[in-house]
Design an enzyme around this catalytic site. Sequence first.
Site, PDB file in Angstrom:
ATOM      1  N   LYS A 121      23.811   5.603  24.049  1.00 25.60           N
ATOM      2  CA  LYS A 121      24.887   6.432  23.287  1.00 25.60           C
ATOM      3  C   LYS A 121      25.232   5.839  21.891  1.00 25.60           C
ATOM      4  O   LYS A 121      25.583   4.428  21.749  1.00 25.60           O
ATOM      5  CB  LYS A 121      26.108   6.219  23.957  1.00 25.60           C
ATOM      6  CG  LYS A 121      27.089   7.239  23.366  1.00 25.60           C
ATOM      7  CD  LYS A 121      28.421   7.384  23.869  1.00 25.60           C
ATOM      8  CE  LYS A 121      29.480   8.384  23.414  1.00 25.60           C
ATOM      9  NZ  LYS A 121      29.836   7.989  22.033  1.00 25.60           N
ATOM     10  N   GLU A 158       0.952  -1.215   0.111  1.00 30.98           N
ATOM     11  CA  GLU A 158       0.076   0.059  -0.021  1.00 30.98           C
ATOM     12  C   GLU A 158       0.899   1.295  -0.174  1.00 30.98           C
ATOM     13  O   GLU A 158       0.523   2.135  -0.520  1.00 30.98           O
ATOM     14  CB  GLU A 158      -0.852  -0.081   1.308  1.00 30.98           C
ATOM     15  CG  GLU A 158      -1.739   1.333   1.395  1.00 30.98           C
ATOM     16  CD  GLU A 158      -2.884   1.545   0.248  1.00 30.98           C
ATOM     17  OE1 GLU A 158      -2.788   0.707  -0.593  1.00 30.98           O
ATOM     18  OE2 GLU A 158      -3.327   2.624   0.533  1.00 30.98           O
ATOM     19  N   TYR A 159       1.905   1.308   0.803  1.00 30.84           N
ATOM     20  CA  TYR A 159       2.992   2.496   0.901  1.00 30.84           C
ATOM     21  C   TYR A 159       3.479   2.571  -0.634  1.00 30.84           C
ATOM     22  O   TYR A 159       3.636   3.686  -1.040  1.00 30.84           O
ATOM     23  CB  TYR A 159       3.797   1.977   1.934  1.00 30.84           C
ATOM     24  CG  TYR A 159       4.880   3.216   2.094  1.00 30.84           C
ATOM     25  CD1 TYR A 159       4.814   4.086   3.042  1.00 30.84           C
ATOM     26  CD2 TYR A 159       6.037   3.257   1.191  1.00 30.84           C
ATOM     27  CE1 TYR A 159       5.526   5.258   3.148  1.00 30.84           C
ATOM     28  CE2 TYR A 159       7.058   4.323   1.476  1.00 30.84           C
ATOM     29  CZ  TYR A 159       6.874   5.356   2.532  1.00 30.84           C
ATOM     30  OH  TYR A 159       7.740   6.175   2.367  1.00 30.84           O
ATOM     31  N   ARG A 168      29.410  16.627  11.716  1.00 28.27           N
ATOM     32  CA  ARG A 168      30.145  17.326  12.722  1.00 28.27           C
ATOM     33  C   ARG A 168      31.220  18.055  12.384  1.00 28.27           C
ATOM     34  O   ARG A 168      31.436  19.227  12.877  1.00 28.27           O
ATOM     35  CB  ARG A 168      30.411  16.435  13.775  1.00 28.27           C
ATOM     36  CG  ARG A 168      30.779  16.947  15.135  1.00 28.27           C
ATOM     37  CD  ARG A 168      31.022  16.004  16.263  1.00 28.27           C
ATOM     38  NE  ARG A 168      31.526  16.803  17.299  1.00 28.27           N
ATOM     39  CZ  ARG A 168      32.892  16.794  17.702  1.00 28.27           C
ATOM     40  NH1 ARG A 168      33.729  16.206  16.859  1.00 28.27           N
ATOM     41  NH2 ARG A 168      33.582  17.304  18.671  1.00 28.27           N
ATOM     42  N   CYS A 213      41.268 -27.279  -9.409  1.00 25.27           N
ATOM     43  CA  CYS A 213      40.735 -27.539  -7.965  1.00 25.27           C
ATOM     44  C   CYS A 213      39.064 -26.997  -8.074  1.00 25.27           C
ATOM     45  O   CYS A 213      38.811 -25.905  -8.320  1.00 25.27           O
ATOM     46  CB  CYS A 213      41.384 -26.509  -7.262  1.00 25.27           C
ATOM     47  SG  CYS A 213      40.645 -26.787  -5.445  1.00 25.27           S
TER      48      CYS A 213
HETATM   49  S1  IVH Z   1      24.882  14.429  23.377  1.00 24.97           S
HETATM   50  C1  IVH Z   1      26.789  18.559  23.764  1.00 24.97           C
HETATM   51  N1  IVH Z   1      23.582  12.140  22.950  1.00 24.97           N
HETATM   52  O1  IVH Z   1      28.603  10.752  21.221  1.00 24.97           O
HETATM   53  C2  IVH Z   1      26.270  17.083  23.717  1.00 24.97           C
HETATM   54  N2  IVH Z   1      25.586  12.212  21.983  1.00 24.97           N
HETATM   55  O2  IVH Z   1      31.151  11.014  22.483  1.00 24.97           O
HETATM   56  C3  IVH Z   1      26.364  16.318  22.549  1.00 24.97           C
HETATM   57  N3  IVH Z   1      26.126  10.660  20.928  1.00 24.97           N
HETATM   58  O3  IVH Z   1      29.473  13.370  19.193  1.00 24.97           O
HETATM   59  C4  IVH Z   1      26.164  15.151  22.443  1.00 24.97           C
HETATM   60  N4  IVH Z   1      24.437   9.206  21.337  1.00 24.97           N
HETATM   61  O4  IVH Z   1      27.969  11.779  18.266  1.00 24.97           O
HETATM   62  C5  IVH Z   1      24.564  12.956  22.820  1.00 24.97           C
HETATM   63  N5  IVH Z   1      22.069  10.115  23.249  1.00 24.97           N
HETATM   64  C6  IVH Z   1      23.294  11.046  22.745  1.00 24.97           C
HETATM   65  C7  IVH Z   1      24.399  10.384  21.792  1.00 24.97           C
HETATM   66  C8  IVH Z   1      25.358  11.104  21.530  1.00 24.97           C
HETATM   67  C9  IVH Z   1      25.666   9.313  20.574  1.00 24.97           C
HETATM   68  C10 IVH Z   1      27.592  10.798  20.145  1.00 24.97           C
HETATM   69  C11 IVH Z   1      27.540  12.103  19.497  1.00 24.97           C
HETATM   70  C12 IVH Z   1      28.623  12.854  20.239  1.00 24.97           C
HETATM   71  C13 IVH Z   1      29.354  11.694  20.794  1.00 24.97           C
HETATM   72  C14 IVH Z   1      30.355  12.054  21.729  1.00 24.97           C
END
Ligand code: IVH
Length: 677
Positions: free
Chosen positions: A116, A36-37, A137, A429
């Site tokens: 993270k 459908e999508y 970044r 082989c």
């Molecule tokens: S906050 C000023 N939240 O980790 C604060 N970073 O080691 C900015 N990252 O450059 C980052 N998950 O690329 C934040 N839940 C999360 C994250 C996160 C991954 C990465 C991000 C950052 C790096 C730092």
Amino acid sequence: MAHTDLEQEAAALRSEIERHNYLYYVLDQPVVDDSEYDRLFRRLVDLEKEHPEIATADSPTQRVGVAPVTAFTQHGHLVPMLSLDNAFGEDELRAFDDRAKKGLGGDAVQYQAELKFDGLSISLTYEDSLLTVATTRGDGGTGEVVTPNARTVRGVPLKLREHVPGIIEVRGEVVMYKENFAQLNLSRAERGEQVYANPRNAGAGSLRQLDSRITAERKLNFFAYGFGAGDRLAETQSGLLDKCRALGFAVNEERKVLCGLPEMMAYLDKWREKRPSLPFGIDGIVFKVNNLDQQETLGATSRGPRWAIAYKFAAEQAFTKLNRIFAQVGRTGAVTPVADLEAVIVGGATVTRATLHNYEDLHRKDVREGDTVVIQRAGDVIPEVVGPVLDKRPVDAVIPEPPTVCPECNQPLSQVAGQVALLCTNKQCPAQIAAKFRHFVSRGAMDIEGLGEKIIDRFLELGYLTDLPSIYTLKDKEAELMNLDRMGELSIKKLLSGIEGSKTRPLHKFIFGLGIRQVGDRGAYELASHFRTLEKLRHADYDQLKAVADVGPKTASEIWEWFEDANNRAMLDQMLDLGVKPEEGAAPESTIFEGKTFVFTGTLTQMTRPEAEALVLKLGGKAAGSVSKQTTYVVAGPAAGSKLDKAIQLDIPVLSEQDFLNMVDSEEIAGPGTLGL
Ligand code: IVH
């Protein structure tokens, strides 16, 4: 249909499709099935194609990528993108909590705990709710513009779901799901291309494609975790992420507001355990002071905010028993040791095998059959044997001996002087023959759909396939093939048309498919660009071959010997007789680099080295692997080594990657650049 009706229909389709994207990628609650999508999407594509004047920049059809750019431009972040301080272990986390409490007057502090993500951070700029710029970044102050690429990423709204006037920057992480990573590597391996080491590299490589259509194919996801510039849209970090979600971003659904070290540790334990079952990679947990006023009070250092900390997890490892070490034969006859393991889950996937690279490495690590070994999945995916657990070594653990004969054809193996690999030199082989077919038909080579691994094995067994030209005689056996069990008429038709279509593949793909030792996809590309026709290549002498960019003496003699071999010559003639007619190598698109030879060294950040080299070829120049007096420029990135030293020694101009890209852009040859050498 009147024009306004068409516009209305297109607008309705767009909002319907974006609603489904939101339900699927953000809320994880799809309400329609894929077909459908697809139907809605195709209708919108058709409408916009037939009436280009009604297309809009925020249409979901814009998510499929656009024509490639030659280089990324730079863009300054309105608010710098900082990094995070790390904590390892409970003590360091306690120290962080104590510092935060002290800085805020002593009371217990509320944190938001978030996963993270192990990916690549990007910043998305929205102007009056429309996505206008997406950047990586970069160095934290300035990043590269990857807007067309980011448009293809799931979880990135092209238009915010609520109107936000003015400019806002939304920050977050681009990740590649483990499943998509595994698929991507599988098809890269099948095509004989280099595989990515882990989902993070694959994600970064995919986002930084000059051709955003490739990014679109790679299926990336984005999770928002904060804001840069813009009005404050909430009072707490958790409120900000709620807002992000309402605006159309996928966010950390596993986040939790908590208080005090015991709660922080419990959250860590929970996610350390659940980490393998997540569909994407995480490398730790981030704790952020939840109240935004408190965040401001604590402030930041030049490195990162004082209100957040990243608790890093250790690499994922597991113990298991190594039952047996067996030898595997590859396409070129190289014989490698592979560990057969008792099944174990590492990084979310069951591992039963791990490569041991070569016998020298195996002996260096002193790995024995019967050992308990440590398995590690580098960056979540490729399993490797780190080493044995000596305490657990059984007395009868067997030191594996390198085989002396090929495990597939029993012929004696040989070892080329100075190389670690053992070789089976038997051209008949069966393991090598099957691997040669698999390579020839793979996507990076002749790309023959329908001739998969199983069919190859079956056809070899039945004698339908004997050598590569026999692929092109399969069509004479159509009736016989139709009689085979488990082979439908449709799949045979598909197979034969795939074979027919492969006859005119570009020359470089054909050369790559031949599987000449030392000639990978890049070498094949260079040979094709240099000689343009198969005729010229097959009659080239050693010196002519050596003159090709990046073809050293060893490769030149491998190529020369390959074309000198009577069997290979006969095989080529046969294929040509059967109608194989590779498309001639493309002429360069420009001559701005004519007569110039570039050597790339160190890490390139805006493109891969093969991409940079392909760019040089496209613009009429040459790319070489080593620095000599013939080198015109050396392009050096961070971590450049001996090639840079040699360039300085020989007084060859050194360019930064940006100088090189400026040169490409400006279409004129500039002098040495910012390295000031
Ligand atoms: S906050 C000023 N939240 O980790 C604060 N970073 O080691 C900015 N990252 O450059 C980052 N998950 O690329 C934040 N839940 C999360 C994250 C996160 C991954 C990465 C991000 C950052 C790096 C730092």
